[in-house]
Design an enzyme around this catalytic site. Sequence first.
Site, short mmCIF file in Angstrom:
data_model
loop_
_atom_site.label_atom_id
_atom_site.label_comp_id
_atom_site.label_asym_id
_atom_site.label_seq_id
_atom_site.Cartn_x
_atom_site.Cartn_y
_atom_site.Cartn_z
NE ARG A 106 105.57 -56.20 87.51
CZ ARG A 106 106.63 -56.50 87.48
NH1 ARG A 106 107.53 -56.44 86.74
NH2 ARG A 106 107.42 -57.03 88.67
CB THR A 110 101.47 -60.33 79.36
OG1 THR A 110 100.81 -59.49 80.29
CG2 THR A 110 100.52 -61.63 78.66
CG ASP A 202 107.19 -56.76 95.22
OD1 ASP A 202 106.65 -57.32 94.58
OD2 ASP A 202 106.63 -55.59 95.93
CG ASP A 205 105.66 -58.28 98.49
OD1 ASP A 205 104.57 -57.74 98.80
OD2 ASP A 205 106.07 -59.26 97.92
N1 URA Z 1 108.90 -53.76 91.11
C1 URA Z 1 109.59 -54.08 92.20
O1 URA Z 1 108.98 -53.83 93.41
N2 URA Z 1 110.87 -54.56 91.99
C2 URA Z 1 111.36 -54.81 91.21
O2 URA Z 1 112.43 -55.21 90.94
C3 URA Z 1 110.68 -54.67 89.82
C4 URA Z 1 109.40 -54.20 89.92
#
Ligand code: URA
Length: 211
Positions: A106, A110, A202, A205
Amino acid sequence: MKNKVTVISHPLIQHKLTLMRKAETSTAKFRTLLKEISLLLAYEVTRDLPLKTETIKTPLATMEAPVLAPDKKLVIVSILRAGQGILDGMLELMPSARVGHIGLYRDPKTLIAIEYYFKVPHDVDKRDMLVVDPMLATGNSAAAAVTRLKLTNPVSLKFVCLLAAPEGIEHFHEQHPDVPIYTAAIDQQLDEHGYIVPGLGDAGDRLFGTR
Ligand code: URA
């Protein structure tokens, strides 16, 4: 079947998802939970696989027994990198499934998805496709992945995630009204960074311990 969203609300999934959401849950535990939930998601997502019968002998008798129709083959496509967490669980239940990968990142400004890796089996046009990514947030990556994957002409396509935001579902179905979404929960909203709230943070992560 247009715009179909299935929330898989099995109590075991809901309980495990709550554990995954908790900020204090360790990487090891998070990984195990995602694998376990993915087994349960796979169970639901494959509910419509066709069966045929074959004649077998039990120790007591001959019977016509159900088996999966041999011409129905699956390919699971993981959206890198967090999709790996769902892929691992699904492969445990369906070890013969073929696997594809698509890498998208991503753009932080943007939030638009940009492709950096793509590899799928050569006979993908003879397979039903499950596209997996734990988080359907803005829907940009999922929609971009599915747009790319449709070019390979799979027999059918389903999108499987763990958590979805209403905005992501809407955006995804604007572009792909024909692709059903399976998720364990639909959360409230996205924050200004494109994270799902309340969410679980995330997913990549937390799965790989990179934060
Ligand atoms: N990607 C993620 O890992 N967590 C989110 O909340 C949104 C996108």
